[in-house]
Design a protein around this motif. Structure first.
Motif, PDB file in Angstrom:
ATOM      1  N   SER A  45       0.818  -1.214   0.000  1.00  0.00           N
ATOM      2  CA  SER A  45       0.000   0.000   0.000  1.00  0.00           C
ATOM      3  C   SER A  45       0.851   1.261   0.000  1.00  0.00           C
ATOM      4  CB  SER A  45      -0.939   0.004   1.213  1.00  0.00           C
ATOM      5  OG  SER A  45      -0.194  -0.116   2.412  1.00  0.00           O
ATOM      6  N   ASN A  46       2.186   1.095   0.090  1.00  0.00           N
ATOM      7  CA  ASN A  46       3.086   2.252   0.117  1.00  0.00           C
ATOM      8  C   ASN A  46       4.296   2.038  -0.772  1.00  0.00           C
ATOM      9  OD1 ASN A  46       1.891   4.020   2.285  1.00  0.00           O
ATOM     10  ND2 ASN A  46       2.188   2.149   3.465  1.00  0.00           N
ATOM     11  N   GLN A  99      -2.324  -3.474  -6.912  1.00  0.00           N
ATOM     12  CA  GLN A  99      -2.992  -3.704  -5.624  1.00  0.00           C
ATOM     13  C   GLN A  99      -3.431  -5.160  -5.474  1.00  0.00           C
ATOM     14  OE1 GLN A  99      -3.547  -1.054  -2.856  1.00  0.00           O
ATOM     15  NE2 GLN A  99      -1.624  -1.066  -4.017  1.00  0.00           N
ATOM     16  N   SER A 118       1.560   6.738  -0.195  1.00  0.00           N
ATOM     17  CA  SER A 118       0.516   5.710  -0.270  1.00  0.00           C
ATOM     18  C   SER A 118       0.067   5.524  -1.717  1.00  0.00           C
ATOM     19  CB  SER A 118      -0.690   6.118   0.583  1.00  0.00           C
ATOM     20  OG  SER A 118      -1.366   7.218  -0.021  1.00  0.00           O
ATOM     21  N   TYR A 119      -0.575   4.415  -1.978  1.00  0.00           N
ATOM     22  CA  TYR A 119      -1.063   4.141  -3.326  1.00  0.00           C
ATOM     23  C   TYR A 119      -2.030   5.229  -3.779  1.00  0.00           C
ATOM     24  CZ  TYR A 119      -3.471   1.917  -7.220  1.00  0.00           C
ATOM     25  OH  TYR A 119      -4.020   1.658  -8.448  1.00  0.00           O
ATOM     26  N   GLN A 120      -2.943   5.625  -2.892  1.00  0.00           N
ATOM     27  CA  GLN A 120      -3.914   6.662  -3.242  1.00  0.00           C
ATOM     28  C   GLN A 120      -3.205   7.979  -3.569  1.00  0.00           C
ATOM     29  OE1 GLN A 120      -4.105   4.659  -0.551  1.00  0.00           O
ATOM     30  NE2 GLN A 120      -5.881   3.401  -1.138  1.00  0.00           N
ATOM     31  N   ASN A 121      -2.203   8.326  -2.763  1.00  0.00           N
ATOM     32  CA  ASN A 121      -1.466   9.562  -3.020  1.00  0.00           C
ATOM     33  C   ASN A 121      -0.601   9.456  -4.271  1.00  0.00           C
ATOM     34  OD1 ASN A 121      -2.634  10.808  -0.862  1.00  0.00           O
ATOM     35  ND2 ASN A 121      -0.819  10.799   0.434  1.00  0.00           N
ATOM     36  N   TYR A 122      -0.097   8.264  -4.546  1.00  0.00           N
ATOM     37  CA  TYR A 122       0.670   8.055  -5.779  1.00  0.00           C
ATOM     38  C   TYR A 122      -0.200   8.331  -6.993  1.00  0.00           C
ATOM     39  CZ  TYR A 122       2.942   5.501  -9.583  1.00  0.00           C
ATOM     40  OH  TYR A 122       3.478   5.146 -10.796  1.00  0.00           O
ATOM     41  N   LYS A 123      -1.433   7.820  -6.983  1.00  0.00           N
ATOM     42  CA  LYS A 123      -2.339   8.048  -8.105  1.00  0.00           C
ATOM     43  C   LYS A 123      -2.644   9.534  -8.257  1.00  0.00           C
ATOM     44  CE  LYS A 123      -4.122   5.028 -10.143  1.00  0.00           C
ATOM     45  NZ  LYS A 123      -3.694   4.345 -11.392  1.00  0.00           N
ATOM     46  N   ALA A 124      -2.905  10.196  -7.132  1.00  0.00           N
ATOM     47  CA  ALA A 124      -3.220  11.625  -7.181  1.00  0.00           C
ATOM     48  C   ALA A 124      -2.005  12.438  -7.637  1.00  0.00           C
ATOM     49  CB  ALA A 124      -3.703  12.100  -5.811  1.00  0.00           C
ATOM     50  N   GLU A 127      -1.381  12.257 -11.326  1.00  0.00           N
ATOM     51  CA  GLU A 127      -2.267  13.122 -12.104  1.00  0.00           C
ATOM     52  C   GLU A 127      -1.744  14.556 -12.101  1.00  0.00           C
ATOM     53  OE1 GLU A 127      -6.363  12.880 -11.028  1.00  0.00           O
ATOM     54  OE2 GLU A 127      -6.453  10.707 -11.295  1.00  0.00           O
TER      55      GLU A 127
END
Length: 198
Positions: A45-46, A99, A118-124, A127
Motif C-alpha cells: 500500500s506504500n 494492488q 501511499s497508493y492513493q497519493n501516488y495516483k493523485a 495526475e
C-alpha cells in the motif's frame, strides 16, 4: 524535507520550486534498523523513498530442496533482490501498481528516514505530475536491467565487482550474509574472493 524535495524534483525532471505542491502527498517516517515494512502475501500500500538509510527486498527460497531444509527445522534461504540506499525508492512494484498480494519482504537495514507515498497519493500525485508515474516505471526497469546484467555475469568475482561499482561504500554497512544472498553466492565464497584480493 528540502533536500528530499530537491532530490525528488531532480528525479522527475521538475524545477524544485514547481514541485512544492507534492509535499503534502508524502509522510516522513523514521524507522529503526530491522523493521519489516512489507511481508510476502500482503498488498503493497506504500512506496518508500529513502532519505537516510538502506532498504532491501527479499523473498524466501521455495523450491523442492526446501522440504529437506524444513524437515531439519532450518530457515529457508533469503534471496535478496534489491538493495536501495539513499535517494532511491522501493516497493513490491507489481503489488503496488495492481494492488494485489505481493511476493517480497521489505525491511530496513539501518535506522532510516523514509518518505512514504501511499497508493492513493501516488495516483493523485501522478495526475498532478504525470512525469512521476512515468519515471517510477522507467527507474524500476532500469534497476531490473542492472540486476539482470549483474546476474548474467558468470564469475562471482565479477558480480561482486559490479555490485561494488554500483553501490560504492555500501559493503561496510550491510552484513556479509545479505551481500552474499544478493550476489547469489555463499558467505564463505564472498569472504574467499575478498581474501584473494589482498
Amino acid at each position: 524535507m528540502e533536500k528530499f524535495i530537491n532530490g525528488l524534483a531532480e528525479f522527475a525532471g521538475i524545477a524544485p520550486e514547481n514541485f512544492e505542491a507534492a509535499i503534502p502527498f508524502f509522510t516522513k517516517v523514521n524507522v529503526p534498523a530491522g523493521k519489516l515494512l512489507l511481508s510476502a502475501g500482503d498488498i503493497a500500500s506504500n512506496l518508500w523513498f529513502v532519505d537516510v538509510g538502506i532498504l532491501r527486498a527479499y523473498y524466501l527460497e521455495q523450491d523442492l530442496t526446501l522440504i529437506k531444509v524444513l524437515e531439519q527445522n532450518a530457515q529457508p534461504a533469503e534471496i535478496t533482490t534489491w538493495i536501495i540506499p539513499a535517494f532511491g525508492f522501493l516497493t513490491d512494484i507489481s503489488s503496488f501498481l495492481y494492488q494485489k498480494p505481493g511476493h517480497y519482504y521489505i525491511e530496513t537495514l539501518e535506522p532510516s528516514t523514509l518518505y512514504q507515498l501511499s497508493y492513493q497519493n501516488y495516483k493523485a500525485l501522478s495526475e498532478l505530475y504525470p512525469e512521476m508515474g512515468h519515471l517510477t516505471h522507467e527507474s524500476t526497469f532500469e534497476l531490473m536491467d542492472m540486476r539482470v546484467r549483474m546476474c548474467g555475469l558468470r564469475s562471482a568475482a565479477d558480480r561482486l565487482a559490479f555490485f561494488e561499482k554500483q553501490y560504492p561504500g555500501i559493503t561496510g554497512r550491510i552484513s556479509v550474509n545479505i551481500q552474499a544472498s544478493y550476489l547469489n553466492i555463499t558467505p564463505s565464497t564472498l569472504s574467499r574472493i575478498r581474501n584473494q584480493r589482498k
